[in-house]
Design an enzyme around this catalytic site. Structure first.
Site, mmCIF file in Angstrom:
data_model
loop_
_atom_site.group_PDB
_atom_site.id
_atom_site.type_symbol
_atom_site.label_atom_id
_atom_site.label_comp_id
_atom_site.label_asym_id
_atom_site.label_seq_id
_atom_site.Cartn_x
_atom_site.Cartn_y
_atom_site.Cartn_z
ATOM 1 N N SER A 25 0.896 -1.355 -0.015
ATOM 2 C CA SER A 25 -0.039 0.133 -0.078
ATOM 3 C C SER A 25 0.981 1.337 -0.007
ATOM 4 O O SER A 25 0.428 2.420 -0.477
ATOM 5 C CB SER A 25 -0.828 0.040 1.036
ATOM 6 O OG SER A 25 -0.401 -0.252 2.280
ATOM 7 N N HIS B 11 1.501 5.027 4.220
ATOM 8 C CA HIS B 11 0.714 5.423 3.460
ATOM 9 C C HIS B 11 1.101 6.795 3.199
ATOM 10 O O HIS B 11 1.176 7.119 1.952
ATOM 11 C CB HIS B 11 -0.852 5.533 3.582
ATOM 12 C CG HIS B 11 -1.377 4.035 4.042
ATOM 13 N ND1 HIS B 11 -2.685 3.832 4.124
ATOM 14 C CD2 HIS B 11 -0.853 2.640 3.630
ATOM 15 C CE1 HIS B 11 -2.812 2.535 4.084
ATOM 16 N NE2 HIS B 11 -1.808 1.918 4.018
#
Length: 198
Positions: A124, A175
């Site tokens: 991610s 992230h």
């Protein structure tokens, strides 16, 4: 953009991630933190004290369960295809891995500051980097690249960050770090590409 060009790198990354997941499921449970730790997941003490720096890279190909894998691969397929078509294969891979590694380093740094030891893994951070890169490219192209718009990209980024912030077991530092690294890498690489085209 060559319409006949195929997103070979995006497809390849998806295949590798799925292959790694399937291989690991033959030997144990990918939802088990201890099992994932034995196979290359991120863990601060092992990296800092044990000098196992390879985990910053190997963790990019590990996923905690089928849902984690599928969510990341669907997004990678959609975003990766658009970015690879726009910047080409080499630049795409550079953005992907710089974002993934950069996101992991940001996560590592803040976990050390907070004195928290977390077993983490997933693509991610790299995927958020692709988002950041696409955001920059849309901005530099006056708000539109193909079907992508500036408003759409900003909405996607905000929604993704919000979803991560309101969900449990999500590495939000990775992230955010990946997003920033992806944006900045695109600033360098895409700017050079535009200059060379003149």
């Amino acid at each position: 953009m060559n319409k006949n060009q195929k997103a070979v790198c995006t497809t390849g990354l998806i295949i590798v991630n799925i292959a790694v997941f399937l291989l690991l499921t033959l030997f144990g449970r990918t939802e088990d933190a201890a099992f994932m730790l034995d196979h290359g997941a991120m863990y601060e003490p092992y990296i800092i004290e044990g000098h196992e720096y390879y985990r910053i890279f190997t963790s990019l190909f590990l996923h905690f369960g089928i849902n984690h894998l599928l969510n990341n691969m669907v997004i990678l397929g959609a975003i990766g295809w658009n970015l690879e078509m726009e910047v080409g294969r080499i630049r795409f891979l550079i953005i992907y891995f710089i974002s993934g590694i950069g996101g992991n380093l940001v996560s590592l740094y803040f976990n050390i500051l907070q004195e928290t030891n977390v077993v983490s893994a997933g693509a991610s951070g790299a995927i958020f980097g692709l988002m950041g890169a696409l955001l920059y490219i849309v901005i530099i192209n006056r708000g539109r690249v193909g079907r992508l718009t500036g408003r759409g990209m900003i909405f996607m980024v905000i929604l993704s960050l919000y979803f991560g912030a309101t969900s449990s077991g999500v590495d939000n530092f990775a992230h955010f770090g990946g997003l920033v690294f992806g944006f900045l890498t695109a600033v360098c690489l895409y700017y050079k590409r535009k200059k060379c085209a003149k």
